[in-house]
Design a protein around this motif. Sequence first.
Motif: not given
Length: 478
Positions: A68-77, A185-195, A217-222
Amino acid sequence: MSPSPALAAQPASANVVPAALLDGLRARFSDRLSTSEALREQHGRGESHHAPAVPDAVVFAETTQEVADIVRLCAQAGVAVIPYGTGTSLEGHLSALHGGVSIDLSRMTKILRIGAEDLDCTVEAGVTREQLNAHLRDTGLFFPIDPGANASIGGMTATRASGTNAVRYGTMRENVLSLTVVLPNGEIIRTGGRARKSSAGYDLTRLFVGSEGTLGIITEVTLRLYGVPETISAALCSFASVEQAVATAIAVVQLGIPVARMELMDRGLIDAVNRYSTLTLDVADTLAFEFHGAPAAVAEQVEMVAAIVADNGGRDFAFASTPEARNRLWKARHNAFYAVVSQRPNAKGWSSDVCVPVSELAGCILMTRALLKTCSVPAAILGHVGDGNYHVVFAVDPQNTAELAEVAAINKAMVHHAIAVGGTSTGEHGVGTGKIGYLRREHGAAVDLMGVIKAAIDPQGIMNPGKILPDDAFASQS
């Protein structure tokens, strides 16, 4: 519009990344930022014929927050970011067509949670399928999606991969429950739960599965997990013609026999695999099967398939029941790409990737065989014929423009025919840069809607630009 035979080589644009951005990344990541030429070249190419387009810098991320930090810096530039996993892409996904920063996720290898009771797990994007299954070995569970290469789970999710087990277990689309994604924009979201099911809002998980890093950018996968089958058995059988082999595969599918794997390898591929993997398989058009289940169920599946094989003129229905024999067989199958490419010094692989309704498979493969009769480069047919997905692997000289044009014409004819009979230009490799030119033929005006989605989520166009959608399609919506 059709794809060019190969992408033109793209040198890094030294002025794309502002010095202030590099200084900011270096201050934050120290020795995990690199601008070395060798590392940048590695991160600007996959494993296929597509010419490299190198990024201006590579940063190794170790957490979602760092991404997120890398993306945010790149987005600003206003600088492009290209996610990188294990580098096994076949359709130019990793090319930094506009320079920018490659974010390497290969150090994000934590297995965050195993839910044995719920048959699921959560992993970081850099975990590979082999790492995950090694970790699961003592739990009685496994993750079945097997694209061949030891790809990262993040990359497999981003390309909506499948592979040899898809006929029974489905693709990544069916086996991803939820995602953690870093937005442009560097924001982190979760697209769903474990149901296992949900009707709550838009299905954002499916939006990002197959988005190839163009939306986030996908960083974690369930993931869904499965119990290791009580009995596993594999078998090989040979045929006098590829028509007989395909007819057998279609009959197995239409009778609903729940085979786990069903792979076609033509005689040219068997010959190449024998030499590459030091095997002694009969050089003939071949089907390889794997059966999963309780002993009685596996025995019934084997009996039914053996009868179909015999009805279609198959011979030498040979078993590989020990784990060592099965692993040797499937290792050879997974090395098929490299076996074909190894037939020529300094060659690169070009793998087609069409998928059609199973009822159309025989006609498509016969058409392809006819196209290959006059092909001047080594080529072989293989495929996950249980779900209608097949490939031709060509060993090409990436510097020979006439050769690339010849293979491009064959690939184009295969894709156009597949789409005409209700199929797709890519069953599992993804669009990347290599299949962009076919997207509108396949989806028509829906490509414009894809452009609207891209523009809404990534208005600066910094997320893996030039992939899936041509730049002008995105620009018309932004």
